[in-house]
Enzyme design. Structure first.
Site, short mmCIF file in Angstrom:
data_model
loop_
_atom_site.label_atom_id
_atom_site.label_comp_id
_atom_site.label_asym_id
_atom_site.label_seq_id
_atom_site.Cartn_x
_atom_site.Cartn_y
_atom_site.Cartn_z
N SER A 87 0.82 -1.20 0.00
CA SER A 87 0.00 0.00 0.00
C SER A 87 0.87 1.26 0.00
O SER A 87 1.86 1.35 0.72
CB SER A 87 -0.89 -0.02 1.24
OG SER A 87 -1.67 1.15 1.29
N GLY A 112 -3.68 3.57 0.82
CA GLY A 112 -4.45 3.75 2.05
C GLY A 112 -5.59 4.73 1.83
O GLY A 112 -5.37 5.85 1.35
N GLY A 134 1.35 11.50 3.74
CA GLY A 134 0.23 11.97 4.57
C GLY A 134 -1.12 11.48 4.06
O GLY A 134 -2.12 12.20 4.15
N LEU A 135 -1.12 10.25 3.52
CA LEU A 135 -2.38 9.60 3.13
C LEU A 135 -3.22 10.40 2.13
O LEU A 135 -4.45 10.46 2.26
CB LEU A 135 -3.23 9.28 4.38
CG LEU A 135 -2.77 8.07 5.19
CD1 LEU A 135 -3.63 7.93 6.46
CD2 LEU A 135 -2.82 6.78 4.38
N CYS A 142 0.33 4.46 10.23
CA CYS A 142 0.87 5.49 9.36
C CYS A 142 1.56 6.56 10.21
O CYS A 142 0.92 7.20 11.05
CB CYS A 142 -0.21 6.16 8.52
SG CYS A 142 0.48 7.47 7.48
N ILE A 178 6.39 -4.90 8.36
CA ILE A 178 6.29 -3.71 9.17
C ILE A 178 5.93 -2.50 8.31
O ILE A 178 6.30 -2.44 7.14
CB ILE A 178 7.63 -3.40 9.91
CG1 ILE A 178 8.77 -3.30 8.90
CG2 ILE A 178 7.91 -4.45 10.95
CD1 ILE A 178 10.12 -2.87 9.49
N GLY A 196 8.93 -4.88 4.28
CA GLY A 196 9.93 -3.97 4.83
C GLY A 196 11.24 -4.22 4.11
O GLY A 196 12.01 -5.10 4.49
N GLY A 197 11.47 -3.52 3.02
CA GLY A 197 12.75 -3.60 2.33
C GLY A 197 12.94 -4.80 1.42
O GLY A 197 14.04 -4.98 0.89
#
Lengths: 259, 305
Positions: free
Chosen positions: B24, B49, B75-76, B132, B193, B245-246
């Site tokens: 996302s 999101g 910031g979504l 977030c 994460i 995560g990466g």
């Protein structure tokens, strides 16, 4: 499939001013699809984010793209060290909106500030002698592309901030004079935001359509991550458009600048 | 053609033909990437999101490069849940891939409303972002305590029969405890994460590079943290774990699956190479074909000392 990611050969590379490089890449089907005002997103070895670089030349016949870029940091430094014959990893052609080109016989004023000059060359080539190019730089050592602009047939006005090449002064001064001598059909501009802001108000005062090419720190380059936001007006409301997908070219009246 | 038949995974009652899902916030609502490959090649898509109403997001700059990674603070920015359901979902559902709606709210009530709206749609799964780091209200505020995480889980659980996957923040003391709190309230899965809170400063101007001052760190730099947290959570809960995560290569995907992830999201790596989700999928298929194994057999296969 509009976009392609791939490795393509660099067929020429040279330094054309201090820390400014001119590179031609053979990528026939990308060149075929590319339009004036779009950009390529280039992978720099060892860096997470690609570097978006505007297209300075599209040669559909020979299947090549030309880019001219400035070394601004370690990533563009790494790009500048690629040599002729090596492969370069690009995603292109990107940009949902390029420059709107009118009929070739319309009168265009084309303004580039510093490293904002390269994307303006294909516009000059389109309008040829019906174009006035106003090309501005800090000083003589930063001047690029003057032979190319001249070869397009356009009337070229070179300006430098310190007068070390061409006339002394800003591109906006030259624009004011040009507008006095006659109203063009369209104005195009790319360069620092303080320059764009002034040009937009000059165009508005003169009642001339104006398009500007913007830049912003970019992520994915295609509209998936929404990081390259720029303030615009859409349907009467402020909207953060995205340089990669909604631009990089915008109508002057859409763009908002921070005060 | 590579044989992809060894990659299937059943996850929280949903079948994924392969475990690779663009994360996302890195993949919009998918359309843009159809210009590179068919979305049907993906195991699933976790969409941008989405909040109760349209959000404009943070002022730029929203991104900063870091060693082996990046910070973001979007910031979504999103067009709101009604737009998603009316304008984006019908197109996504024409693709042969699992559609995961990622939702976020400023209040518990907003989470409930969005989940209720999605319940009557044909999204396959709901991923609930309680992590977030880039918004002032809600977001990570819920995800950094067991009580907050449990509260949002129970609200969403009651609002929908869809499989619910809680997306967890790494910016906590014990992510395993947060995961257990979500499981206890009926979450079907957890994903982790989200980004690690970070900051960069331009030393010439003294200004933070991000206009929001701080932002979320992602990319290869966070991968070892993700592997560790996935391992800890997989050992603490019975519900399945989606790891992210990466992750940037098929080898990374295998590694995070060995730690306990049965689904893998790929995020920042897409910025480096938009083709990476399909490259990883092919790499996994080649690996399984060569080793003569089913991919699901490597989930949790790490042999700790």
């Amino acid at each position: 499939m509009k976009y392609t990611q791939g490795l393509y050969p660099i067929i020429s590379k040279k330094a054309i001013a201090a820390e400014i490089y001119d590179m031609t890449i053979r990528c026939p089907h990308i060149a075929k699809a590319a339009v004036c005002g779009q950009f390529v997103n280039i992978k720099a070895d060892g860096f997470m984010l690609r570097r978006p670089i505007s297209i300075c030349g599209i040669d559909k016949e020979n299947g090549t793209l030309r880019i001219v870029f400035e070394v601004r940091g370690k990533g563009t430094k790494a790009l500048s060290q690629l040599a002729e014959g090596q492969l370069i990893d690009i995603v292109a052609p990107l940009g949902g909106r390029g420059f709107t080109l009118l009929e070739k016989d319309k009168k265009a004023v084309i303004i580039g500030g510093g490293i904002g000059n390269p994307p303006m060359l294909p516009i000059a080539q389109h309008y040829g002698r019906n174009a006035t190019v106003i090309s501005g730089f800090r000083n003589a050592s930063a001047v690029i592309l003057q032979k190319d602009f001249a070869a397009s047939g356009a009337d070229v006005i070179l300006c430098t901030d310190d007068g070390s090449a061409g006339r002394k002064g800003f591109v906006t001064d030259a624009l004011a004079e040009t507008l006095k001598s006659g109203k063009p059909d369209i104005i195009y501009a790319c360069g620092p935001s303080v320059m764009l802001k002034r040009i937009i108000s000059q165009a508005k005062e003169a009642g001339v359509k104006c398009e500007v090419s913007l830049e912003e720190r970019m992520g994915c380059g295609v509209g998936g991550c929404l990081v390259c936001a720029c303030r615009t007006i859409r349907d009467g409301e402020e909207y953060y458009a995205h340089v990669c997908k909604d631009g990089p070219v915008f109508d002057a009246e859409e763009v908002l600048f921070d005060d | 053609m590579t044989d992809m038949s060894r990659l299937g995974i059943d996850f929280a009652g949903v079948h994924f033909k392969n475990p690779i899902v663009p994360a996302s916030g890195t993949f919009g609502y998918g359309k843009e990437f159809e210009e590179f490959y068919s979305l049907s090649e993906l195991g699933g898509i976790s969409v941008k999101g989405t909040t109760g109403t349209r959000r404009n997001g943070n002022l730029p700059p929203r991104i900063a490069e870091t060693p082996s990674g990046m910070l973001n603070s979007v910031g979504l920015q999103n067009p709101g849940i009604d737009h998603f359901i009316a304008e984006e979902l019908p197109y996504l559902k024409t693709k042969d891939t699992v559609i995961i709606a990622n939702i976020a709210g400023s209040t518990a009530e907003e989470y409930r409303e969005i989940a209720e709206k999605l319940d009557s749609t044909d999204v396959d799964m709901i991923e609930v972002n309680i992590s977030c780091p880039n918004v002032k209200a809600g977001g990570a505020a819920f995800g950094v305590s067991c009580e907050g995480a449990a509260h949002i889980t129970s609200i969403v659980r009651k609002a929908t029969k869809k499989p619910v996957m809680m997306k967890l923040s790494p910016n906590v003391t014990s992510i395993a405890d947060i995961a257990k709190a979500c499981e206890a309230e009926g979450a079907d899965a957890v994903s982790l994460i989200n980004t690690l809170l970070g900051m960069r400063i331009d030393i010439r101007t003294g200004r933070p590079i991000l206009h929001n001052n701080v932002g979320g760190l992602s990319g290869p730099a966070v991968f070892p943290v993700a592997v560790r947290m996935v391992w800890q959570v997989a050992n603490a809960v019975k519900i399945p774990v989606c790891g992210m995560g990466g992750v940037s290569s098929w080898e990374d995907a295998v590694e995070i699956m060995m730690a306990g992830a049965s689904l893998v999201q790929v995020g920042a790596a897409i910025f480096n190479d938009p083709m990476v989700p399909v490259k990883i999928t092919k790499g996994l298929a080649d690996h399984c074909n060569e080793k003569d194994i089913m991919l699901r057999d490597i989930v949790g296969a790490v042999k700790p000392w």
